[in-house]
Design an enzyme around this catalytic site. Structure first.
Site, PDB file in Angstrom:
ATOM      1  N   CYS A  26      16.454 -70.745  -6.137  1.00  0.00           N
ATOM      2  CA  CYS A  26      15.584 -70.109  -5.146  1.00  0.00           C
ATOM      3  C   CYS A  26      14.961 -68.814  -5.654  1.00  0.00           C
ATOM      4  CB  CYS A  26      16.358 -69.854  -3.849  1.00  0.00           C
ATOM      5  SG  CYS A  26      16.650 -71.367  -2.907  1.00  0.00           S
ATOM      6  N   LYS A  29      11.125 -68.881  -5.932  1.00  0.00           N
ATOM      7  CA  LYS A  29      10.220 -68.775  -4.786  1.00  0.00           C
ATOM      8  C   LYS A  29       9.181 -67.690  -5.012  1.00  0.00           C
ATOM      9  CE  LYS A  29      11.957 -69.156  -0.578  1.00  0.00           C
ATOM     10  NZ  LYS A  29      12.824 -69.048   0.613  1.00  0.00           N
ATOM     11  N   THR A  57       6.753 -67.868  12.231  1.00  0.00           N
ATOM     12  CA  THR A  57       7.802 -66.880  11.990  1.00  0.00           C
ATOM     13  C   THR A  57       8.546 -67.116  10.681  1.00  0.00           C
ATOM     14  OG1 THR A  57       9.354 -68.211  13.315  1.00  0.00           O
ATOM     15  CG2 THR A  57       8.171 -66.440  14.444  1.00  0.00           C
ATOM     16  N   GLY A  58       7.962 -67.897   9.769  1.00  0.00           N
ATOM     17  CA  GLY A  58       8.632 -68.152   8.502  1.00  0.00           C
ATOM     18  C   GLY A  58       9.960 -68.850   8.683  1.00  0.00           C
ATOM     19  N   ASP A  60      12.748 -72.145   8.978  1.00  0.00           N
ATOM     20  CA  ASP A  60      13.270 -72.970   7.895  1.00  0.00           C
ATOM     21  C   ASP A  60      12.656 -74.356   7.800  1.00  0.00           C
ATOM     22  OD1 ASP A  60      15.361 -71.122   6.885  1.00  0.00           O
ATOM     23  OD2 ASP A  60      16.099 -71.316   8.936  1.00  0.00           O
ATOM     24  N   ASP A 100      17.901 -76.687   5.382  1.00  0.00           N
ATOM     25  CA  ASP A 100      16.845 -76.299   6.316  1.00  0.00           C
ATOM     26  C   ASP A 100      16.950 -77.049   7.646  1.00  0.00           C
ATOM     27  OD1 ASP A 100      15.762 -74.503   4.535  1.00  0.00           O
ATOM     28  OD2 ASP A 100      14.259 -75.890   3.767  1.00  0.00           O
TER      29      ASP A 100
END
Length: 357
Positions: A26, A29, A57-58, A60, A100
């Site tokens: 990650c 990213k 809202t970003g 998952d 997620d």
């Protein structure tokens, strides 16, 4: 006496999967600031009323309501190798992608593989092992790998697109935290620090095993917690670190998150390695992207700040729940197989920021 030349030794050295990628896990990213620029002006849900969760809202995963009893959860996640063992790489990537769905309160039903491999550099057996590792985690989650897509790529890439289901009442976003809530983190921090040490050949075998155990532990407890009305918000802590994903929760919920530095669970060697400078470039990018949204103690050493911005590959869940239920929820999480889980702070009324005590 016969001696092996340096060139011959290099020719017979085992291939390091991580050497074929410029980043890993990650930590690959895009920095939060770059992502915000890319999504600026991105159309909102608009007329798509069944789209309960999009990019606002970003969160998952995306969530689409089918009827009054059923929502579909959809997500995708993939990255470059964080370890050299192909089977372990596949397991970590699959665990991370499935997380997620659990973070939204859903249960996965199937996955599609996403694969990009430099075919001129990697034996096919290594790619097969990556796929086998991913499939083994999907089997553990009780879902099939029902298909996928592959390309010839300059760097090795693997991950999943995952589909899940949930009841509308069980939907948990990162924007539901309320003033007065307690905050729980289900896994220890320090994966990025461990991966930085691993790439330099400075991670012990015991620490490697600790990292693998954490990054291949499915976050399935999220689906169980979502059935509890006193659990208000859930998000998984991945590439932006506890500080970045905490800030997303604070901004989405319009509250202040207060985290106690001394209560944050850490992998056993994380502090020492951070003090020795074993941090990722992503940790620096994270701070540059969202540091203005954090309030740190005066004089906090850089190595401790890096524990907060450390990118977590397949990290744990950050849970906001009613304070009076926090100990019971924590006990439930630990009994479900997450011994590192801790109560790490509280939610307060105030500006959308994260305050570290």
């Amino acid at each position: 006496m016969n001696q092996t030349s340096p060139l011959a030794a290099e020719a017979h050295a085992p291939l390091r999967l991580t050497s074929l990628a410029h980043g890993g896990g990650c930590g690959c990213k895009l920095a939060p600031a770059v992502l915000q620029q890319l999504l600026a002006g991105h159309p909102a849900a608009g007329p798509y009323s069944p789209l309960l969760v999009g990019t606002e809202t970003g969160d998952d995963a995306a969530v689409w309501q089918i009827d009054e009893n059923t929502c579909v959860v959809a997500t995708t996640d993939f990255f470059m190798p964080v370890v050299d063992d192909p089977h372990d790489f596949g397991r970590i990537a699959a665990t991370n992608a499935i997380s997620d769905v659990y973070a939204m309160g859903g249960r996965p039903i199937m996955a599609l593989a996403i694969l990009g491999m430099p075919l001129d550099k990697l034996p096919l057996e290594i790619t097969r092992e990556i796929l086998k590792g991913g499939a083994s985690i999907c089997a553990e989650a009780g879902i099939p790998v029902a298909g996928g897509h592959s390309i010839d790529a300059p760097e090795p890439i693997y991950g999943l697109a995952v589909i899940g289901l949930l009841k509308p009442s069980n939907l948990r976003r990162n924007s539901g935290a309320r003033s007065g809530d307690a905050l729980i983190l289900t896994k220890a921090l320090g994966v990025g620090i461990y991966s930085a040490a691993f790439k330099k050949g400075e991670l012990s075998a015991a620490a490697y095993d600790e990292m693998i155990a954490s990054t291949t532990l499915l976050n399935r407890v999220g689906a169980d917690l979502a059935g509890d009305a006193d659990v208000r918000a859930i998000t998984d802590v991945t590439g932006f670190g506890i500080l970045g994903h905490g800030l997303e929760m604070a901004r989405g919920s319009g509250v202040t998150l207060k985290l106690r530095l001394s209560d944050l669970p850490l992998l056993s060697q994380a502090e020492r390695l951070a003090q020795e400078g074993r941090v990722t470039g992503a940790s620096h990018r994270n701070w540059a992207s969202y540091g203005e949204g954090a309030v740190l103690p005066a004089g906090l050493p850089d190595w401790q700040r890096h524990l907060l911005t450390d990118p977590q590959t397949s990290g744990g869940l950050l849970v906001s729940c009613a304070a009076e239920r926090a100990e019971a929820v924590l006990a439930q999480i630990r009994e479900a197989g997450y011994p590192a889980a801790r109560i790490i702070g509280a939610v307060e009324a105030g500006p959308a920021q994260v305050v570290i005590d």
